[in-house]
Design a protein around this motif. Structure first.
Motif, mmCIF file in Angstrom:
data_model
loop_
_atom_site.group_PDB
_atom_site.id
_atom_site.type_symbol
_atom_site.label_atom_id
_atom_site.label_comp_id
_atom_site.label_asym_id
_atom_site.label_seq_id
_atom_site.Cartn_x
_atom_site.Cartn_y
_atom_site.Cartn_z
ATOM 1 N N GLU A 62 -27.616 17.414 -31.527
ATOM 2 C CA GLU A 62 -27.282 16.842 -30.228
ATOM 3 C C GLU A 62 -26.837 17.937 -29.260
ATOM 4 O O GLU A 62 -26.059 18.822 -29.626
ATOM 5 C CB GLU A 62 -26.155 15.814 -30.380
ATOM 6 N N LEU A 63 -27.331 17.853 -28.035
ATOM 7 C CA LEU A 63 -26.989 18.828 -26.995
ATOM 8 C C LEU A 63 -25.981 18.222 -26.028
ATOM 9 O O LEU A 63 -26.115 17.072 -25.610
ATOM 10 C CB LEU A 63 -28.253 19.227 -26.230
ATOM 11 N N MET A 64 -24.964 19.013 -25.650
ATOM 12 C CA MET A 64 -23.945 18.558 -24.703
ATOM 13 C C MET A 64 -23.616 19.698 -23.749
ATOM 14 O O MET A 64 -23.257 20.794 -24.190
ATOM 15 C CB MET A 64 -22.679 18.122 -25.448
ATOM 16 N N SER A 65 -23.737 19.439 -22.453
ATOM 17 C CA SER A 65 -23.417 20.483 -21.481
ATOM 18 C C SER A 65 -21.911 20.680 -21.387
ATOM 19 O O SER A 65 -21.117 19.808 -21.768
ATOM 20 C CB SER A 65 -23.970 20.107 -20.105
ATOM 21 N N ASP A 66 -21.508 21.837 -20.852
ATOM 22 C CA ASP A 66 -20.088 22.152 -20.705
ATOM 23 C C ASP A 66 -19.367 21.096 -19.879
ATOM 24 O O ASP A 66 -18.284 20.626 -20.252
ATOM 25 C CB ASP A 66 -19.936 23.533 -20.053
ATOM 26 N N PHE A 67 -19.969 20.676 -18.756
ATOM 27 C CA PHE A 67 -19.295 19.696 -17.917
ATOM 28 C C PHE A 67 -19.156 18.359 -18.630
ATOM 29 O O PHE A 67 -18.170 17.639 -18.429
ATOM 30 C CB PHE A 67 -20.037 19.512 -16.588
ATOM 31 N N SER A 68 -20.121 18.010 -19.487
ATOM 32 C CA SER A 68 -20.014 16.770 -20.254
ATOM 33 C C SER A 68 -18.737 16.765 -21.086
ATOM 34 O O SER A 68 -17.985 15.776 -21.099
ATOM 35 C CB SER A 68 -21.227 16.610 -21.182
ATOM 36 N N LEU A 69 -18.482 17.865 -21.791
ATOM 37 C CA LEU A 69 -17.298 17.933 -22.653
ATOM 38 C C LEU A 69 -16.014 18.048 -21.841
ATOM 39 O O LEU A 69 -14.970 17.494 -22.221
ATOM 40 C CB LEU A 69 -17.425 19.113 -23.618
ATOM 41 N N ARG A 70 -16.067 18.757 -20.720
ATOM 42 C CA ARG A 70 -14.863 18.837 -19.880
ATOM 43 C C ARG A 70 -14.512 17.473 -19.301
ATOM 44 O O ARG A 70 -13.338 17.147 -19.123
ATOM 45 C CB ARG A 70 -15.065 19.873 -18.766
ATOM 46 N N LEU A 71 -15.526 16.670 -19.019
ATOM 47 C CA LEU A 71 -15.291 15.324 -18.518
ATOM 48 C C LEU A 71 -14.616 14.462 -19.587
ATOM 49 O O LEU A 71 -13.711 13.668 -19.284
ATOM 50 C CB LEU A 71 -16.622 14.695 -18.096
ATOM 51 N N VAL A 72 -15.036 14.626 -20.841
ATOM 52 C CA VAL A 72 -14.379 13.905 -21.941
ATOM 53 C C VAL A 72 -12.911 14.317 -22.023
ATOM 54 O O VAL A 72 -12.012 13.466 -22.143
ATOM 55 C CB VAL A 72 -15.098 14.170 -23.279
ATOM 56 N N GLY A 73 -12.644 15.620 -21.951
ATOM 57 C CA GLY A 73 -11.269 16.096 -22.017
ATOM 58 C C GLY A 73 -10.410 15.598 -20.868
ATOM 59 O O GLY A 73 -9.207 15.359 -21.043
ATOM 60 N N ARG A 74 -11.018 15.437 -19.700
ATOM 61 C CA ARG A 74 -10.261 14.966 -18.542
ATOM 62 C C ARG A 74 -9.781 13.533 -18.740
ATOM 63 O O ARG A 74 -8.633 13.198 -18.398
ATOM 64 C CB ARG A 74 -11.129 15.053 -17.290
ATOM 65 N N HIS A 75 -10.624 12.692 -19.291
ATOM 66 C CA HIS A 75 -10.293 11.270 -19.393
ATOM 67 C C HIS A 75 -9.802 10.853 -20.775
ATOM 68 O O HIS A 75 -9.216 9.782 -20.918
ATOM 69 C CB HIS A 75 -11.507 10.430 -18.992
ATOM 70 N N PHE A 76 -10.049 11.693 -21.764
ATOM 71 C CA PHE A 76 -9.549 11.424 -23.116
ATOM 72 C C PHE A 76 -8.895 12.708 -23.643
ATOM 73 O O PHE A 76 -9.469 13.412 -24.480
ATOM 74 C CB PHE A 76 -10.696 10.977 -24.034
ATOM 75 N N PRO A 77 -7.706 13.026 -23.152
ATOM 76 C CA PRO A 77 -7.086 14.327 -23.451
ATOM 77 C C PRO A 77 -6.810 14.552 -24.933
ATOM 78 O O PRO A 77 -6.625 15.701 -25.354
ATOM 79 C CB PRO A 77 -5.789 14.303 -22.634
ATOM 80 N N GLN A 78 -6.776 13.485 -25.721
ATOM 81 C CA GLN A 78 -6.569 13.672 -27.165
ATOM 82 C C GLN A 78 -7.783 14.310 -27.832
ATOM 83 O O GLN A 78 -7.687 14.804 -28.971
ATOM 84 C CB GLN A 78 -6.259 12.322 -27.834
ATOM 85 N N MET A 79 -8.920 14.322 -27.136
ATOM 86 C CA MET A 79 -10.134 14.941 -27.666
ATOM 87 C C MET A 79 -10.240 16.354 -27.120
ATOM 88 O O MET A 79 -10.710 16.569 -26.010
ATOM 89 C CB MET A 79 -11.369 14.106 -27.295
ATOM 90 N N ARG A 80 -9.819 17.293 -27.917
ATOM 91 C CA ARG A 80 -9.687 18.665 -27.441
ATOM 92 C C ARG A 80 -11.026 19.377 -27.450
ATOM 93 O O ARG A 80 -11.883 19.161 -28.314
ATOM 94 C CB ARG A 80 -8.691 19.417 -28.314
ATOM 95 N N TYR A 81 -11.192 20.280 -26.478
ATOM 96 C CA TYR A 81 -12.375 21.147 -26.452
ATOM 97 C C TYR A 81 -12.358 21.996 -27.720
ATOM 98 O O TYR A 81 -11.329 22.576 -28.083
ATOM 99 C CB TYR A 81 -12.343 22.026 -25.210
ATOM 100 N N PRO A 82 -13.468 22.092 -28.435
ATOM 101 C CA PRO A 82 -13.441 22.683 -29.784
ATOM 102 C C PRO A 82 -13.385 24.198 -29.844
ATOM 103 O O PRO A 82 -13.150 24.751 -30.920
ATOM 104 C CB PRO A 82 -14.749 22.173 -30.387
ATOM 105 N N PHE A 83 -13.610 24.889 -28.710
ATOM 106 C CA PHE A 83 -13.699 26.349 -28.744
ATOM 107 C C PHE A 83 -12.589 26.982 -27.899
ATOM 108 O O PHE A 83 -12.073 26.364 -26.956
ATOM 109 C CB PHE A 83 -15.052 26.817 -28.223
ATOM 110 N N ALA A 84 -12.276 28.226 -28.217
ATOM 111 C CA ALA A 84 -11.276 28.961 -27.431
ATOM 112 C C ALA A 84 -11.822 29.324 -26.060
ATOM 113 O O ALA A 84 -11.059 29.419 -25.081
ATOM 114 C CB ALA A 84 -10.847 30.220 -28.188
ATOM 115 N N HIS A 85 -13.134 29.553 -25.973
ATOM 116 C CA HIS A 85 -13.770 29.903 -24.704
ATOM 117 C C HIS A 85 -14.873 28.877 -24.401
ATOM 118 O O HIS A 85 -15.476 28.314 -25.314
ATOM 119 C CB HIS A 85 -14.366 31.312 -24.770
ATOM 120 N N THR A 86 -15.127 28.677 -23.117
ATOM 121 C CA THR A 86 -16.139 27.697 -22.734
ATOM 122 C C THR A 86 -17.546 28.269 -22.932
ATOM 123 O O THR A 86 -17.764 29.474 -22.828
ATOM 124 C CB THR A 86 -15.969 27.270 -21.263
ATOM 125 N N HIS A 87 -18.478 27.368 -23.187
ATOM 126 C CA HIS A 87 -19.888 27.725 -23.364
ATOM 127 C C HIS A 87 -20.735 26.760 -22.544
ATOM 128 O O HIS A 87 -20.405 25.575 -22.437
ATOM 129 C CB HIS A 87 -20.280 27.667 -24.836
#
Length: 500
Positions: A261-286
């Protein structure tokens, strides 16, 4: 006067259905019918002379014969989780909804033949659970699996996350039982992988969204349950790198690769914005993240060793910038939750323009780059939410309004323009404007615009041959006549989509 010329008689039809099904299973009160008259996204709200709840295939056939006698159109409905309005009646109040939810029996499980025979109203999750109890896997998996039904999955040829390895619902089906528009029952419940005895009638009904007949039962394939599943997230610089990674993963894992499955950076940042318990998995953005999963029939150790070799090579060659492998089932579920919460995060962010498109896998990188650039020029500041099933070429290519811009105003101004732009790009890449959600009533006209006159006539010929009275879900999938001067981008709002 022929049968086709007679006017409909909804009152007499409803009364006759009460005799055939029992009054308790013919709903006419507004409170009782309301849940059946709006689609999941509430884009469409229809009316119906009744909602009918047959208990078995014979009762479905009896209803269809009555519909033919009284000239009443039928709209088949499963779990009502569709995303294209295919199971919603029109606004006339002259159509009847026929719900298959009472056809909910698992008729047979044949472990040696790796098949399960189920009625159309069985919920997808129940099939998965029954297969698991038999140490088998039913490979269809969707976000709506707790409420969608197998009849609806077959009618839309649903996709989901396992298509890369197991195929769409069509590939998982061996045989069907169907009630024809004449009210006859076709028993095609053959549990055969080889049957070369004429036209493949089964494939006519799968994906037809109830326009050619009503699927009442099916024989579905099972697979041996995997011994282990290993899930990982990989950060990459571009969709082109993701394609290189897919090729590498297929070379290393072959049929063990069951999710990509492919997910763009903004897709995951949007998840983090509205569901903060779901943390971005990497130390740096991709720029892109790939979720991949291996299903192994040997052992978890074997799967993890294969994963390690794959990741080592991908990191050494610079295809993958970073990776994290799930250490347990809970972490694996958390990775999938990130993917499945993208549409929910979009809904929280506000109305948006959604596309369910497919292009050849090799074209995905070019399609994203070209189309992103075109949209950036057409709608400056628009935010792209791109995610989907990279392994089978299916993208949910969505557009969110610019930061601080009212989403409704953005849709009013840009939606038609962006739809046209995306559809033209899909067409240029020889893709499809509907990959797994079906056409329903949402994209009928637009789909016909991109089909050749020959293809449209063939579809209309099949419809007229099987359903000459046009009583089976009329207005869905194929129009009676193509509107003149139609241009793409004219369908209703593409908003409020559930997780695909």
């Amino acid at each position: 006067m022929t049968a086709a010329d007679r006017p409909s008689d909804t009152r007499a039809f409803v009364a006759a259905c009460g005799q055939a099904l029992g009054a308790a299973h013919v709903l006419t009160d507004a409170h009782d019918t309301a849940p059946f008259l709006a689609d999941w996204r509430r884009r469409y709200l229809g009316r119906a002379c009744a909602v009918l709840l047959p208990a078995d295939t014979r009762e479905v056939a009896a209803v269809v014969r009555l519909a033919r006698e009284y000239r009443v159109a039928l709209v088949p409905q499963g779990g009502n989780t569709g995303l294209a309005g295919g199971a919603t009646p029109d606004a006339s109040g002259a159509q009847a909804v026929i719900s298959l939810k009472r056809l909910n029996r698992i008729r047979d499980v044949d472990a040696h033949n790796n098949t399960i025979t189920v009625e159309a109203g069985v919920v997808l999750a129940e099939i998965q659970a029954r297969a698991q109890a038999e140490a088998r896997l039913f490979a269809l998996s969707l976000a709506a699996e707790g409420s969608c039904t197998i009849g609806g999955n077959l009618s839309t040829n649903a996709g989901g996350t396992g298509v890369l390895r197991y195929g769409n619902t069509r590939e998982l089906c061996l045989g069907l039982e169907v009630v024809t528009p004449q009210g006859e029952i076709w028993d095609g419940l053959r549990a055969l992988r080889k049957d070369n005895t004429g036209y493949d009638l089964r494939d006519l009904f799968i994906g037809a969204e109830g326009t050619l007949g009503i699927i009442t039962a099916a024989v579905m394939k099972l697979h041996p349950a995997p011994v282990a599943k290993v899930t990982a997230l990989a950060g990459l610089a571009s969709p082109h790198a993701a394609l290189d990674f897919l090729s590498m993963a297929q070379r290393h894992a072959g049929a063990l690769l069951t999710g990509f499955e492919l997910m763009s950076d903004f897709s995951l940042r949007l998840v983090g914005r509205h569901f903060p318990q779901m943390r971005y998995p990497f130390a740096h953005t991709h720029a892109q993240t790939v979720l991949l999963e291996l299903s192994d029939s040997e052992s978890e150790e074997h799967a993890r060793a294969l994963f390690e070799r794959l990741m080592e090579e991908a990191l050494e060659e610079g295809i993958v910038a970073d990776a994290v492998v799930a250490e347990n089932l809970s972490q694996s579920r958390a990775f999938w939750d990130l993917r499945e919460h993208i549409p929910l995060a979009q809904a929280e962010e506000g109305l948006n323009i959604k596309q369910d498109i497919s292009v050849p896998i090799s074209s995905i990188g070019r399609f994203i780059e070209e189309t992103d650039a075109l949209i950036a020029r057409a709608a400056p500041g628009a935010r792209m939410v791109t995610f989907g099933h990279l392994g089978d070429g299916n993208l949910h290519y969505n557009v969110q309004s610019p930061e601080g811009v009212d989403p409704k105003r953005f849709l009013d101004e840009y939606q038609a323009r962006i739809n046209t732009l995306v559809y033209e790009q899909v067409h240029a890449h020889r893709g499809s404007i509907s990959a797994e959600h079906g056409l329903g009533q949402l994209k009928v006209n637009e789909a016909m615009h991109y089909k050749s006159p020959v293809e449209v006539r063939l579809m209309q010929t099949i419809k007229a041959a099987l359903d000459p009275d046009n009583l089976m879900n009329p207005g869905k999938v194929v129009p009676e006549a193509r509107p003149s001067g139609l241009r793409p981008g004219t369908a209703p709002d593409h908003t409020e989509e559930s997780a695909p």
